[in-house]
Each structure stands twice: as structure tokens, then as C-alpha cells.
Design a protein around this motif. Sequence first.
Motif, PDB file in Angstrom:
ATOM      1  N   LEU A  96       0.907 -50.061   5.750  1.00 58.42           N
ATOM      2  CA  LEU A  96       0.532 -49.141   4.683  1.00 58.42           C
ATOM      3  C   LEU A  96      -0.952 -49.220   4.347  1.00 58.42           C
ATOM      4  CD1 LEU A  96       3.587 -49.351   2.254  1.00 58.42           C
ATOM      5  CD2 LEU A  96       3.057 -47.595   3.954  1.00 58.42           C
ATOM      6  N   GLU A  97      -1.524 -50.411   4.401  1.00 57.96           N
ATOM      7  CA  GLU A  97      -2.955 -50.513   4.130  1.00 57.96           C
ATOM      8  C   GLU A  97      -3.757 -49.811   5.221  1.00 57.96           C
ATOM      9  OE1 GLU A  97      -3.809 -54.656   3.460  1.00 57.96           O
ATOM     10  OE2 GLU A  97      -3.292 -54.500   1.315  1.00 57.96           O
ATOM     11  N   SER A  98      -3.258 -49.839   6.440  1.00 61.03           N
ATOM     12  CA  SER A  98      -3.909 -49.095   7.518  1.00 61.03           C
ATOM     13  C   SER A  98      -3.833 -47.599   7.240  1.00 61.03           C
ATOM     14  CB  SER A  98      -3.240 -49.418   8.847  1.00 61.03           C
ATOM     15  OG  SER A  98      -3.782 -48.641   9.897  1.00 61.03           O
ATOM     16  N   ALA A  99      -2.691 -47.140   6.724  1.00 65.53           N
ATOM     17  CA  ALA A  99      -2.528 -45.722   6.394  1.00 65.53           C
ATOM     18  C   ALA A  99      -3.468 -45.310   5.270  1.00 65.53           C
ATOM     19  CB  ALA A  99      -1.079 -45.444   6.006  1.00 65.53           C
ATOM     20  N   VAL A 100      -3.580 -46.144   4.247  1.00 71.96           N
ATOM     21  CA  VAL A 100      -4.497 -45.848   3.138  1.00 71.96           C
ATOM     22  C   VAL A 100      -5.935 -45.789   3.639  1.00 71.96           C
ATOM     23  CG1 VAL A 100      -5.489 -46.732   0.985  1.00 71.96           C
ATOM     24  CG2 VAL A 100      -3.009 -46.764   1.319  1.00 71.96           C
ATOM     25  N   ALA A 160      11.859 -47.868   8.285  1.00 73.69           N
ATOM     26  CA  ALA A 160      10.894 -46.993   8.954  1.00 73.69           C
ATOM     27  C   ALA A 160      10.923 -45.594   8.362  1.00 73.69           C
ATOM     28  CB  ALA A 160      11.177 -46.942  10.453  1.00 73.69           C
ATOM     29  N   ARG A 161      12.112 -45.074   8.090  1.00 71.31           N
ATOM     30  CA  ARG A 161      12.216 -43.748   7.486  1.00 71.31           C
ATOM     31  C   ARG A 161      11.597 -43.742   6.092  1.00 71.31           C
ATOM     32  NH1 ARG A 161      14.790 -39.450   9.094  1.00 71.31           N
ATOM     33  NH2 ARG A 161      16.015 -40.583  10.651  1.00 71.31           N
ATOM     34  N   HIS A 162      11.844 -44.800   5.339  1.00 70.00           N
ATOM     35  CA  HIS A 162      11.261 -44.923   4.004  1.00 70.00           C
ATOM     36  C   HIS A 162       9.736 -44.988   4.096  1.00 70.00           C
ATOM     37  CE1 HIS A 162      11.582 -47.076  -0.176  1.00 70.00           C
ATOM     38  NE2 HIS A 162      10.744 -46.066  -0.183  1.00 70.00           N
ATOM     39  N   LEU A 163       9.240 -45.756   5.037  1.00 71.47           N
ATOM     40  CA  LEU A 163       7.787 -45.900   5.174  1.00 71.47           C
ATOM     41  C   LEU A 163       7.123 -44.589   5.581  1.00 71.47           C
ATOM     42  CD1 LEU A 163       7.589 -49.391   6.890  1.00 71.47           C
ATOM     43  CD2 LEU A 163       6.716 -48.789   4.633  1.00 71.47           C
ATOM     44  N   VAL A 164       7.756 -43.816   6.458  1.00 73.71           N
ATOM     45  CA  VAL A 164       7.194 -42.517   6.831  1.00 73.71           C
ATOM     46  C   VAL A 164       7.106 -41.616   5.602  1.00 73.71           C
ATOM     47  CG1 VAL A 164       7.631 -40.394   8.125  1.00 73.71           C
ATOM     48  CG2 VAL A 164       7.845 -42.603   9.257  1.00 73.71           C
ATOM     49  N   ALA A 165       8.136 -41.657   4.749  1.00 69.38           N
ATOM     50  CA  ALA A 165       8.108 -40.858   3.519  1.00 69.38           C
ATOM     51  C   ALA A 165       6.979 -41.313   2.605  1.00 69.38           C
ATOM     52  CB  ALA A 165       9.455 -40.954   2.800  1.00 69.38           C
ATOM     53  N   VAL A 166       6.800 -42.628   2.488  1.00 66.07           N
ATOM     54  CA  VAL A 166       5.717 -43.158   1.654  1.00 66.07           C
ATOM     55  C   VAL A 166       4.355 -42.759   2.231  1.00 66.07           C
ATOM     56  CG1 VAL A 166       4.588 -45.277   0.869  1.00 66.07           C
ATOM     57  CG2 VAL A 166       7.078 -45.068   0.748  1.00 66.07           C
ATOM     58  N   MET A 167       4.208 -42.840   3.538  1.00 64.84           N
ATOM     59  CA  MET A 167       2.943 -42.486   4.170  1.00 64.84           C
ATOM     60  C   MET A 167       2.635 -40.999   4.011  1.00 64.84           C
ATOM     61  SD  MET A 167       3.423 -44.912   7.526  1.00 64.84           S
ATOM     62  CE  MET A 167       2.022 -44.305   8.452  1.00 64.84           C
ATOM     63  N   GLN A 168       3.668 -40.150   4.054  1.00 66.80           N
ATOM     64  CA  GLN A 168       3.453 -38.734   3.796  1.00 66.80           C
ATOM     65  C   GLN A 168       2.968 -38.524   2.362  1.00 66.80           C
ATOM     66  OE1 GLN A 168       7.460 -37.551   5.397  1.00 66.80           O
ATOM     67  NE2 GLN A 168       6.304 -35.812   6.210  1.00 66.80           N
ATOM     68  N   ILE A 170       1.347 -40.728   0.540  1.00 74.31           N
ATOM     69  CA  ILE A 170      -0.024 -41.237   0.474  1.00 74.31           C
ATOM     70  C   ILE A 170      -1.004 -40.196   1.006  1.00 74.31           C
ATOM     71  CG2 ILE A 170      -1.587 -42.891   1.596  1.00 74.31           C
ATOM     72  CD1 ILE A 170       0.634 -44.999   1.272  1.00 74.31           C
ATOM     73  N   SER A 171      -0.643 -39.531   2.094  1.00 71.80           N
ATOM     74  CA  SER A 171      -1.506 -38.498   2.665  1.00 71.80           C
ATOM     75  C   SER A 171      -1.736 -37.360   1.674  1.00 71.80           C
ATOM     76  CB  SER A 171      -0.879 -37.953   3.955  1.00 71.80           C
ATOM     77  OG  SER A 171      -1.623 -36.874   4.467  1.00 71.80           O
ATOM     78  N   ILE A 172      -0.665 -36.907   1.039  1.00 66.73           N
ATOM     79  CA  ILE A 172      -0.778 -35.799   0.093  1.00 66.73           C
ATOM     80  C   ILE A 172      -1.578 -36.215  -1.137  1.00 66.73           C
ATOM     81  CG2 ILE A 172       0.540 -34.305  -1.457  1.00 66.73           C
ATOM     82  CD1 ILE A 172       2.753 -34.339   0.717  1.00 66.73           C
ATOM     83  N   GLN A 173      -1.326 -37.426  -1.647  1.00 65.61           N
ATOM     84  CA  GLN A 173      -2.067 -37.871  -2.826  1.00 65.61           C
ATOM     85  C   GLN A 173      -3.541 -38.068  -2.522  1.00 65.61           C
ATOM     86  OE1 GLN A 173      -0.478 -40.671  -5.592  1.00 65.61           O
ATOM     87  NE2 GLN A 173       1.637 -40.245  -5.022  1.00 65.61           N
ATOM     88  N   ALA A 174      -3.852 -38.540  -1.311  1.00 69.06           N
ATOM     89  CA  ALA A 174      -5.256 -38.663  -0.916  1.00 69.06           C
ATOM     90  C   ALA A 174      -5.914 -37.292  -0.882  1.00 69.06           C
ATOM     91  CB  ALA A 174      -5.360 -39.337   0.451  1.00 69.06           C
ATOM     92  N   LEU A 183      -4.032 -45.635  -4.512  1.00 75.92           N
ATOM     93  CA  LEU A 183      -3.104 -45.661  -3.387  1.00 75.92           C
ATOM     94  C   LEU A 183      -2.663 -47.088  -3.062  1.00 75.92           C
ATOM     95  CD1 LEU A 183      -4.816 -43.012  -1.083  1.00 75.92           C
ATOM     96  CD2 LEU A 183      -2.837 -42.697  -2.585  1.00 75.92           C
ATOM     97  N   GLN A 184      -3.554 -48.047  -3.295  1.00 73.44           N
ATOM     98  CA  GLN A 184      -3.199 -49.445  -3.070  1.00 73.44           C
ATOM     99  C   GLN A 184      -2.076 -49.885  -4.005  1.00 73.44           C
ATOM    100  OE1 GLN A 184      -4.334 -51.338  -0.608  1.00 73.44           O
ATOM    101  NE2 GLN A 184      -3.079 -53.096  -1.226  1.00 73.44           N
ATOM    102  N   GLU A 185      -2.001 -49.298  -5.179  1.00 73.47           N
ATOM    103  CA  GLU A 185      -0.911 -49.622  -6.102  1.00 73.47           C
ATOM    104  C   GLU A 185       0.445 -49.246  -5.483  1.00 73.47           C
ATOM    105  OE1 GLU A 185      -1.805 -47.554  -9.694  1.00 73.47           O
ATOM    106  OE2 GLU A 185      -3.452 -48.899 -10.266  1.00 73.47           O
ATOM    107  N   ILE A 186       0.468 -48.149  -4.743  1.00 74.75           N
ATOM    108  CA  ILE A 186       1.705 -47.752  -4.054  1.00 74.75           C
ATOM    109  C   ILE A 186       2.074 -48.813  -3.019  1.00 74.75           C
ATOM    110  CG2 ILE A 186       2.762 -46.018  -2.553  1.00 74.75           C
ATOM    111  CD1 ILE A 186       0.883 -43.949  -3.828  1.00 74.75           C
ATOM    112  N   VAL A 187       1.060 -49.279  -2.292  1.00 73.82           N
ATOM    113  CA  VAL A 187       1.285 -50.320  -1.286  1.00 73.82           C
ATOM    114  C   VAL A 187       1.867 -51.564  -1.939  1.00 73.82           C
ATOM    115  CG1 VAL A 187       0.191 -51.821   0.422  1.00 73.82           C
ATOM    116  CG2 VAL A 187      -0.573 -49.448   0.178  1.00 73.82           C
ATOM    117  N   GLU A 188       1.268 -51.998  -3.053  1.00 76.16           N
ATOM    118  CA  GLU A 188       1.721 -53.228  -3.723  1.00 76.16           C
ATOM    119  C   GLU A 188       3.161 -53.099  -4.192  1.00 76.16           C
ATOM    120  OE1 GLU A 188       0.080 -55.910  -3.556  1.00 76.16           O
ATOM    121  OE2 GLU A 188      -1.788 -55.024  -2.819  1.00 76.16           O
ATOM    122  N   ASP A 189       3.521 -51.935  -4.739  1.00 78.73           N
ATOM    123  CA  ASP A 189       4.895 -51.737  -5.201  1.00 78.73           C
ATOM    124  C   ASP A 189       5.874 -51.773  -4.029  1.00 78.73           C
ATOM    125  OD1 ASP A 189       4.116 -51.532  -7.824  1.00 78.73           O
ATOM    126  OD2 ASP A 189       4.124 -49.344  -7.868  1.00 78.73           O
TER     127      ASP A 189
END
Length: 208
Positions: A96-100, A160-168, A170-174, A183-189
Motif C-alpha cells: 500500500l505504501e508503494s501504491a501511495v 487481495a480483493r480487499h487490497l485492490v479495492a483499497v488501492m482503487q 487511494i487512486s481516486i482520493q489522490a 493517504l498514509q492514514e488509510i494504510v495505517e488503518d
Amino acid sequence: MEPDAKSRGGRPWSFDRDMAVETAMRLFWRHGYEGVSVGDLTKAIGIAPPSLYAAFGSKAGLYQEALNRYEQSLGSLDMMPVASAATLAEAVRRLLESAVGAVTHPDRERSCMVSSGMTACHPDHAALARDLATRRDAMRKRIAQALAPFADAGEAGRLARHLVAVMQGISIQAKDGASPAELQEIVEDMVAGVAARSSGGGQSHRGA
């Protein structure tokens, strides 16, 4: 100009194909497929529409080449940091940090061209939307494979499915202007949730 490049009519193209794909990738990444016209593309590349069609067949053909360029370079998921993690929670953090980092990099657009590409579109572009969905599913499978050393197949697949949803998300929020810190707060949670579940009896350590 590429010295050996030829149009379908046998005349040399008056542009660098590689640079054309790079330019198109940046435009599609910034504005989306439907937000970029053939006129926008030809103006940015510096060619006439017949040359674009001769080289790529259609705007859709150029878009798919641009997607390939993105996935092979800027949009590829680096699984090496995940592979060297000691626990499932650490693997999730690195992913997730790589995605952010990717969607907030100062030299890139603030989104993922694949994660948030064509989630809604005109029916005429349904084939391209399916292609993006296939690419996202391939991403999910790569993530599940990367998590396999830390969890059983069922858990790795669900996560993996959950992480793809989270990464999507993160992309939209960015794209909407969220800061790296937000966005790091999302990663920490997310990491905290995985760690808590692991400590409650799930598999958390490699080979456990």
C-alpha cells in the motif's frame, strides 16, 4: 522520426512512434479515454489524423498501447519489497505504501491509469472497459500470489480483493487532492486491521 517506420501507404511517418505513445499515455492518464479527442492527440503528437490512424488503427488502439506502456513502466506493481517482508501485515504495508507513493509522485499524474480507468463509460467503449477490468483482475491475482507465502490460498485471495479495492480508493482520493499524509492514514488503518486479525489466530509469519 523513426528512420525505418512506414505508414500503411508506404510513406514514412513524420513522427516518433515511441514518443507518440508516451504523449498519448500522459494525456489519457490525466484526462481519461473519453476526455481526450483525436484532435487533442494529433495536436499533442504533432501529426494529422490519417497518420494516427495509419500507425495505431484507431484512438482505441492507441489507448491500448498507452495502457501497455503504463503497465510496463510507471504502473507496474513492484512485488520485490513484498516478497522480502517478514509478516503479512508488513507485506500489506509495503504494497500500500508503494501504491501511495505511485499516485502522489510529483512527476506523475495523481491517479492510477488502470485502477481508476474507465470505471464508467459510454456503451460504445464497453470493450475497452472490459479490457481495463481484465487488467485490474490480473493485478488482483498478482497480489494474491505475492501474499501466498504469508497466508493460505483463501485468505490471500480475499485479502487481495480487499487490497485492490483499497488501492482503487487511494487512486481516486489522490486524484481528488488527498495528501500523502492523509493517504498514509488509510494504510495505517489497513495494516492495523491485518495485524489484529493475524494476532487473533490467523497466519501472520512467513512459513508459520
